[in-house]
Write a protein that holds these residues in place. Structure first.
Motif, mmCIF file in Angstrom:
data_model
loop_
_atom_site.group_PDB
_atom_site.id
_atom_site.type_symbol
_atom_site.label_atom_id
_atom_site.label_comp_id
_atom_site.label_asym_id
_atom_site.label_seq_id
_atom_site.Cartn_x
_atom_site.Cartn_y
_atom_site.Cartn_z
ATOM 1 N N VAL A 136 33.246 46.707 51.264
ATOM 2 C CA VAL A 136 33.766 46.145 50.018
ATOM 3 C C VAL A 136 35.198 45.652 50.223
ATOM 4 C CG1 VAL A 136 32.259 47.539 48.583
ATOM 5 C CG2 VAL A 136 34.482 48.443 49.245
ATOM 6 N N ALA A 137 35.717 44.995 49.181
ATOM 7 C CA ALA A 137 37.039 44.391 49.293
ATOM 8 C C ALA A 137 38.142 45.435 49.316
ATOM 9 C CB ALA A 137 37.261 43.415 48.138
ATOM 10 N N ASN A 147 36.552 40.299 44.939
ATOM 11 C CA ASN A 147 35.819 41.115 43.990
ATOM 12 C C ASN A 147 36.484 40.987 42.608
ATOM 13 O OD1 ASN A 147 36.096 44.252 42.805
ATOM 14 N ND2 ASN A 147 34.012 43.563 43.224
ATOM 15 N N ASP A 203 31.072 39.889 43.200
ATOM 16 C CA ASP A 203 31.590 40.048 44.560
ATOM 17 C C ASP A 203 31.085 38.886 45.412
ATOM 18 O OD1 ASP A 203 32.506 42.395 46.695
ATOM 19 O OD2 ASP A 203 30.859 41.192 47.474
#
Length: 958
Positions: A32-33, A518, A528
């Motif tokens: 994820v970011a 995101n 996202d």
């Protein structure tokens, strides 16, 4: 955990935490970011925290995941100490090549084995299961990603030092022995009871001083009784598995020190681990590891972090064992029960190589273990170093350098006087020596810009990154036989013509660019998107770069609608891609060099691309009554551009093969996880977790000729690779099981009235049942040849994991159950045992006369080791995989001792405790590797069996 109380004094903040059943609040960093809670994820990432890992200190890091994450298959197909477990995330993505996921530990992309990592050092493990979630990792992530974070001491209070001593000691024993025949079909001598060291047969004259084993003085031969029923006793009956297997010891000594002072926190640990295994005359696995993790704030906005892990292992492996031919594990079950494995050899050496005069080619496994030396040594260093600069409240920059250095050495030594079975009987081999050494240095350099900006209702997280990879590998392999000087294990003592030396060098480089953004709006609408561009020297010259992407979104419905009973209800969906890189030499024209002469092998391919997995994933995450959390996921994964080896015809200029992008797989997976605090109070707590998954993978396209494959050795070509087949399907011969089938393959002038179905369900000649003429009949195709038909499917119907954690005051009781329903196994072990009349089904003692069958009938089922349906068995099992019982003495119980010792934890641990299965082999967890690739097959070659362990643990925390 959830915030319980917050106190702010001056510039310091004290946050007191209490346990919270809502695992959706766990912070996720993988794929994820920016680190975020599971509530705000739009992809499927699972996390196993420190407490779940500590419930039962796992033997390996991989086994710490078993039964805890849906869609994760952990298989301990090889019980050999130090071998670790295999990890499969969701379905297969490669028709050929490895299914292993990418593994990162503290930012180091691991090239070596996960089994060497000390589990006590692990803080958490995050599992990125599918191509959509793993898109951030690009062309190495087609099989998913496992991200491991180790302890750092950052959670301690300022000026606090924490010291943990843990000692675990126990023993291991084989969990299940093979059933073997204890009777034979030969006529006994009238006075067979007059001797007590061997079985005396009619028609055989024995030397006066004979006590068993091979003898030139024996005259005559054994005679089969006319019925050929194996119902005659041996004079003595010895369980040779008891001779070879032992209760091996294992232990772990561990100390971990965490410290935090002002701007610095650190964690240091040392582990000493030994695992003898369950074989006599074998030393087993030993490991020493040292870790030092340090974080230091140079200024308020500039932070330096370092992770260092030094690991040294040694392993004395079984001499004479073979992954591909069974080795000692076959030999032990092929022994007649009246032989003496402890009898000396003719020259006085221990463990007579040929203990059975009537089976001279079946050698003594104890001799192999005792005489042949097999040792490996590894030294590994994993290091990662980060410099993190917070430029402003909303932007930061990070530079990371990581590497893994690995040195591996192995040696195999058979002394000059090592016996073998030769044309003249039992002769010396004149020795064998092999020395293998390899070095690998893999390094990465990463630069990252992180952005986080919040407004009233909108939060944006972003990341831009560049990753450079460099891998250098080299090995040297030298082997030879026939020593000219005894007891001198050097190559100088071997003639030049009896020695072979080989070497290999590879350099792999890659550069990767990626960005991810995101959006979280009103804490409920989540979007996202990412893009990644990978360039690798492993790609063909004309295809040096490959792109990957992901778009995903989620909606926290419960933030807008009050759903009775639900604290959280989120729907999510993702569409993304990732891939797998080709092997080092796949794009090149290759030649085979022998004594300076070159011959063509492989035609090059400048257009070779990485495989590409494209996945659609949808799911629901929910929590009910603040006690029950649920996650349901469906994923469809299509992996195109499969990297396959095409056979070439003569027109290709003499080249035999060429690697191409030539196929596709499609996998459909359903996963479910439910975790519930059934009881939650100050004194009594009971948590139960259930995970479920089912995967089906189909070969949807194959641009090369269909073929059968399998693990190397003993013609194990059972698995059919062709378009339209389920991946993992077995094909082979079948036997006629109905009169309708038989009628279709009758010869001219034959009548179906001459056949009947026997008590085992096979068609045989009428009237032959129970006689030496009874024999199963091979099913034929239209051309009159043995038909090749589907005989099994290794894919399970489903898998279930159940964890139960019950605690009352200081007492805690934990169990992990695993259930695999279905999934066939090919039992080559049993097939070989039938060849030597050692399979338990051949033992006719105690059966009614009308139920007995003669030896030739079973030899028909053996079918000269051909792949056939009789040896396909159901691999269903239910296992009590782990169990632990702990009592924790805290400060309140320890009294004055509590002024020094924070707590003392005493426990009993059992692993692989119970197995319920109809599978007749050592263990239904079967995973045999191919010799030339990293595929694993449900093909039982009698490898090192999984064993049961019992241990006691004592932990002090200061």
């Amino acid at each position: 955990y959830a915030d319980k109380e917050v106190k702010i004094t001056g510039s310091s903040m004290n946050v007191v935490m209490e346990p919270d059943a809502n695992v959706l609040d766990e912070v996720i960093v993988a794929g994820v970011a920016a680190g975020t809670s599971k509530k705000k994820l739009s992809v499927s990432v699972a996390k196993v925290g420190e407490q779940a890992i500590k419930d039962v200190p796992a033997v390996s890091a991989a086994s710490a995941l078993q039964g805890k994450v849906a869609g994760v298959t952990i298989t301990s197909g090889n019980g050999s100490p130090g071998s670790g477990s295999t990890i499969l995330l969701r379905g297969a993505t490669n028709i050929t090549g490895s299914q292993k996921p990418m593994i990162l530990i503290d930012g180091v992309i691991m090239e070596g084995s996960l089994s060497d990592i000390n589990v006590d050092d692990i803080q958490s493990m995050e599992v990125v299961k599918g191509a959509a979630a793993s898109s951030l990792y690009g062309s190495r992530a087609g099989n998913g990603v496992v991200v491991i974070t180790t302890k750092r001491g950052s959670s301690l209070d300022n000026n606090k030092t924490s010291v943990t001593f843990r000692n675990e000691y126990g023993f291991q024993s084989i969990a299940k022995k093979m059933d073997v025949a204890e009777h034979h079909a030969f006529i006994l001598a009238d006075d067979y009871m007059s001797v007590d060291k061997y079985t005396k047969y009619a028609g055989v004259t024995y030397p006066a001083d004979y006590e068993g084993g091979q003898s030139d003085g024996i005259e005559g031969d054994r005679m089969l009784q006319p019925s050929q029923y194996m119902d005659q006793p041996h004079r003595i009956t010895t369980d040779h598995q008891d001779d070879m297997f032992t209760n091996g010891a294992f232990y772990t000594n561990y100390v971990g020190i965490g410290h935090r002072i002002n701007k610095t926190n650190l964690f240091a640990s040392f582990e000493n681990n030994a695992n003898q295994g369950v074989l006599i005359e074998t030393g087993g696995y030993k490991r020493q590891s040292f870790r030092l993790n340090v974080d230091h704030a140079i200024t308020e906005d500039l932070k330096f972090s370092a992770s260092n892990n030094y690991i040294k292992t040694s392993n004395n492996t079984p001499g004479g064992s073979s992954t591909y031919n069974g080795g000692v594990f076959f030999d032990v079950v092929l022994q007649d029960p009246d032989v003496n494995l402890f009898q000396e050899n003719p020259d006085g050496q221990s463990y007579n190589l040929r203990p059975n005069h009537w089976a001279g080619n079946v050698t003594n496994p104890l001799y192999e273990l005792w005489k042949k030396e097999r040792n490996t040594d590894k030294v590994r260093f994993l290091g990662s170093y980060d410099l993190n600069w917070r430029i402003a409240d909303w932007i930061s920059a990070k530079v990371s350098y990581a590497f893994e250095s690995r040195e591996y050495k192995s040696s195999s030594y058979d002394p000059f006087d090592t016996y073998t079975v030769g044309g003249a009987g039992q002769v010396y081999t004149e020795g064998y020596l092999r020395k293998y050494a390899s070095k690998e240095f893999a390094q990465t350099l990463r630069g990252t810009i992180n952005l986080t900006k919040s407004w009233e209702d909108l939060t944006i997280n972003g990341k831009l990154s560049y990753l450079w990879e460099d891998n250098h590998y080299e090995n040297f392999d030298t082997y030879g036989n026939n020593f000219t000087v005894r007891d001198l294990p050097t190559f100088n003592a071997i003639k030049m013509e009896d020695k072979t030396a080989e070497s290999f060098v590879s350099d792999i480089r890659a550069e990767n660019y990626f960005g991810i953004v995101n959006f979280i709006y009103k804490d409920r609408y989540i979007f996202d998107a990412l893009y990644r561009l990978d360039g690798s020297s492993l790609f063909g010259e004309n295809e040096r770069y490959a792109s990957y992407y992901r778009i995903s979104g989620a909606y926290r419905l419960s933030e807008d609608i009050d759903i009775p009973g639900f604290n959280e209800f989120k729907i999510r969906g993702a569409y993304g891609t990732s891939g797998q890189r080709p092997g080092f030499n796949y794009q090149y024209e290759t030649l085979d060099m022998s004594e300076g002469n070159a011959s063509k092998v492989q035609l090059g391919n400048a257009d070779l691309k990485p495989s590409r997995s494209t996945e659609i994933e949808v799911g629901i995450d929910a929590q009910m009554f603040e006690r029950v959390t649920m996650e349901f996921t469906y994923a469809n994964t299509k992996t195109d551009d499969q990297i396959l080896e095409r056979p070439l015809a003569a027109w290709a200029g003499g080249f035999a093969t060429k690697w191409e992008n030539a196929g596709a797989l499609e996998a459909n997976t359903f996963e479910a996880s439910i975790n519930s605090d059934i009881i939650r109070s100050d004194k009594l707590n009971w948590n139960v977790g259930v995970v479920f998954d089912r995967t089906r993978t189909e070969i949807t396209r194959l641009d090369i000729p269909a073929y059968q494959t399998g693990p190397d050795g003993q013609d194990a070509i059972a698995f059919y690779i062709r378009e339209g087949e389920m991946f993992g399907t077995m094909y082979g011969k079948d036997f006629v099981k109905s009169l309708d089938q038989m009628e279709k393959q009758l010869g001219e002038g034959e009548s179906i009235d001459n056949y009947e179905v026997n008590s085992d369900g096979y068609v045989v000649t009428k009237g032959s049942q129970g006689t030496v003429n009874e024999s199963p009949i091979i099913l034929l195709d239209e051309e009159g040849n043995a038909a090749s038909v589907k005989i099994g499917d290794t894919n399970p119907d489903f898998k279930v994991g159940l964890t139960s954690n019950l605690s009352w005051r200081g007492l805690s009781f934990y169990m992990l159950w695993q259930w695999k329903q279905g999934g066939d196994i090919y039992n080559r072990t049993g097939q070989w045992m039938t060849r030597d009349s050692r399979h338990s089904m051949m033992d006719q003692y105690g059966k009614a006369e009308n139920e007995k069958k003669a030896m030739p009938y079973y030899q028909g089922l053996y079918d000269v080791n051909s792949i056939n349906s009789f040896w396909v068995e159901d691999g269903t099992y239910v296992k009590l995989k782990e169990m632990s019982l702990y009592y924790n003495f805290d400060k309140g119980v320890l009294g004055n001792v509590g002024n020094v010792v924070e707590n003392i934890k005493v426990g009993f641990i059992a692993r692989n405790l119970l197995t319920f299965t109809d599978y007749s082999g050592y263990d239904p967890e079967v995973a045999t590797y191919g010799e030339t690739d990293d595929q694993i097959y449900a093909f039982d070659f009698a490898g090192y069996p999984n064993f049961r362990t019992y241990s006691f643990s004592l932990e002090f925390k200061f």
